[in-house]
Design a protein around this motif. Structure first.
Motif, PDB file in Angstrom:
ATOM      1  N   CYS A  67       0.864  -1.182   0.000  1.00 49.77           N
ATOM      2  CA  CYS A  67       0.000   0.000   0.000  1.00 49.77           C
ATOM      3  C   CYS A  67       0.901   1.233   0.000  1.00 49.77           C
ATOM      4  CB  CYS A  67      -0.947   0.013   1.204  1.00 49.77           C
ATOM      5  SG  CYS A  67      -0.145   0.338   2.790  1.00 49.77           S
ATOM      6  N   GLU A  70       1.431   7.297   1.711  1.00 54.73           N
ATOM      7  CA  GLU A  70       0.644   8.503   1.979  1.00 54.73           C
ATOM      8  C   GLU A  70      -0.835   8.175   2.089  1.00 54.73           C
ATOM      9  OE1 GLU A  70       2.547  11.084   2.641  1.00 54.73           O
ATOM     10  OE2 GLU A  70       4.261   9.864   2.027  1.00 54.73           O
ATOM     11  N   VAL A  71      -1.596   9.113   2.662  1.00 61.17           N
ATOM     12  CA  VAL A  71      -3.023   8.884   2.881  1.00 61.17           C
ATOM     13  C   VAL A  71      -3.790   8.960   1.563  1.00 61.17           C
ATOM     14  CG1 VAL A  71      -5.093   9.775   4.051  1.00 61.17           C
ATOM     15  CG2 VAL A  71      -2.883   9.711   5.257  1.00 61.17           C
ATOM     16  N   LYS A  72      -3.578  10.051   0.817  1.00 59.48           N
ATOM     17  CA  LYS A  72      -4.212  10.212  -0.510  1.00 59.48           C
ATOM     18  C   LYS A  72      -3.580  11.409  -1.205  1.00 59.48           C
ATOM     19  CE  LYS A  72      -8.043  13.215   0.769  1.00 59.48           C
ATOM     20  NZ  LYS A  72      -9.444  13.527   0.555  1.00 59.48           N
ATOM     21  N   GLY A  73      -3.952  11.635  -2.440  1.00 61.95           N
ATOM     22  CA  GLY A  73      -3.495  12.850  -3.105  1.00 61.95           C
ATOM     23  C   GLY A  73      -2.703  12.596  -4.361  1.00 61.95           C
ATOM     24  N   TYR A  75      -0.185  11.312  -5.970  1.00 59.01           N
ATOM     25  CA  TYR A  75       0.879  10.292  -5.935  1.00 59.01           C
ATOM     26  C   TYR A  75       0.589   9.282  -7.040  1.00 59.01           C
ATOM     27  CZ  TYR A  75       1.687  12.500  -1.478  1.00 59.01           C
ATOM     28  OH  TYR A  75       1.929  13.426  -0.515  1.00 59.01           O
ATOM     29  N   ALA A  80      -3.815   3.642  -2.123  1.00 56.32           N
ATOM     30  CA  ALA A  80      -3.880   3.943  -0.685  1.00 56.32           C
ATOM     31  C   ALA A  80      -4.450   2.774   0.111  1.00 56.32           C
ATOM     32  CB  ALA A  80      -4.755   5.176  -0.472  1.00 56.32           C
ATOM     33  N   SER A  82      -6.558   3.022   2.398  1.00 51.83           N
ATOM     34  CA  SER A  82      -8.012   3.216   2.549  1.00 51.83           C
ATOM     35  C   SER A  82      -8.773   2.608   1.358  1.00 51.83           C
ATOM     36  CB  SER A  82      -8.340   4.707   2.663  1.00 51.83           C
ATOM     37  OG  SER A  82      -7.874   5.376   1.502  1.00 51.83           O
ATOM     38  N   MET A  83      -8.162   2.648   0.179  1.00 52.93           N
ATOM     39  CA  MET A  83      -8.824   2.098  -1.020  1.00 52.93           C
ATOM     40  C   MET A  83      -8.914   0.573  -0.920  1.00 52.93           C
ATOM     41  SD  MET A  83      -6.756   4.342  -3.803  1.00 52.93           S
ATOM     42  CE  MET A  83      -6.805   6.133  -3.763  1.00 52.93           C
ATOM     43  N   ARG A 116      -0.385   3.601   7.868  1.00 54.28           N
ATOM     44  CA  ARG A 116      -1.563   3.666   6.978  1.00 54.28           C
ATOM     45  C   ARG A 116      -2.385   2.378   7.112  1.00 54.28           C
ATOM     46  NH1 ARG A 116       1.178   7.716   6.417  1.00 54.28           N
ATOM     47  NH2 ARG A 116       0.094   8.002   8.395  1.00 54.28           N
ATOM     48  N   ASN A 120      -6.406   1.992   8.778  1.00 51.48           N
ATOM     49  CA  ASN A 120      -7.505   1.452   7.978  1.00 51.48           C
ATOM     50  C   ASN A 120      -7.886   0.025   8.376  1.00 51.48           C
ATOM     51  OD1 ASN A 120      -8.176   3.541   5.793  1.00 51.48           O
ATOM     52  ND2 ASN A 120      -5.943   3.549   5.895  1.00 51.48           N
TER      53      ASN A 120
END
Ligand code: PEP
Length: 250
Positions: A67, A70-73, A75, A80, A82-83, A116, A120
């Motif tokens: 994974c 970073e959290v999101k954004g 990249y 992520a 979370s995904m 991360r 999650n």
């Protein structure tokens, strides 16, 4: 009683439809394996959704192979935690030697990925292991210790309670060369001792999997050792029969 786990790392293998067929094959044969063995399959990102759908209602769980830090954004190309979690994944492999070796994975990036994963509710399968040169120099204990100290020792007690560790000697991965059962036990016991020095009795509950050219014919002997709690399987996870055969070896 520690959890017994057989986890399949499909790496960059199978097309999506082939992955679904493989998952169906594993699900079809799971009934022949003792209920106490937990099966996990880790397909490529692209098949996670279809494999999770295929395995709904079965006892087989799904993990991702990595994974993002970073959290999101912004990249590009990253996925992520979370995904992965939103798809229904329960596990994520972190620190696999192929990622350390080919993609510059370091303890610094792995600390972020671990964070991360836990944010999650993903269970990390954290991989450690020495390469051939390190083994021949007798440095395997020290290498595994360092990989654990630099990452696992940063976890809280609550996080550690969910962790799975995989010991994978790099010289045994995909080479057909397996550690002997005694070599595996020796280093698994050492890893548990390192974990005990930080987390005390909780170390007794942490599953430590062996990985490296594990197959139905050698799994039984390796899994019979006191500190070996299952396997992280590469090549042999690509055939349902072999993967299930490894589970039956318990
Ligand atoms: C792995 O890469 O996690 C692995 C154990 O591979 P193989 O079983 O093919 O050696």
């Amino acid at each position: 009683m520690r959890k017994k786990i057989v986890a399949g790392n499909w790496k960059m293998n199978t097309l999506p439809a082939e992955g679904v067929e493989l998952a169906k094959g594993v699900a079809a044969g799971k009934g022949e394996v003792c209920d106490s063995v937990n099966f996990i399959v880790c397909p490529p990102f692209t098949h996670l959704h279809s494999v999770i759908e295929t395995l709904k209602g079965t006892a087989i769980e799904v993990g991702a192979q990595d994974c993002a830090t970073e959290v999101k954004g912004a990249y590009t190309g990253e996925v992520a935690a979370s995904m992965i979690a939103a798809l229904g994944c329960k596990y994520v492999i972190l620190g696999h030697s192929e990622r350390r070796q080919y993609y510059g994975e370091t303890s610094e990036s792995l600390n972020k990925k671990m964070a991360r994963a836990y944010e999650n509710n993903l269970v990390p399968i954290y991989c450690v292991g020495e390469n051939l040169e390190e083994r021949e120099a007798g440095r395997h204990f020290e290498v595994c210790k360092q990989q654990i100290e630099e990452v696992v020792f940063n976890l809280s007690e609550e996080q550690f309670a969910k962790l799975v560790i995989a010991y994978e000697p790099v010289w045994a991965i995909g080479t057909g060369k397996t550690a002997t059962a005694d070599q595996a036990q020796e280093i698994h016991a050492y890893i548990r001792e390192v974990l005990r020095s930080k987390f005390g009795a909780a170390a007794e509950e942490c599953p430590i999997l062996y990985g490296g050219s594990c197959k139905p014919s050698n799994a039984g002997e390796i899994f019979s050792k006191a500190d070996v709690d299952g396997g992280l399987i590469g090549g042999a996870a690509l055939k349902a029969e072999d993967f299930l055969g490894i589970g039956k070896a318990f």
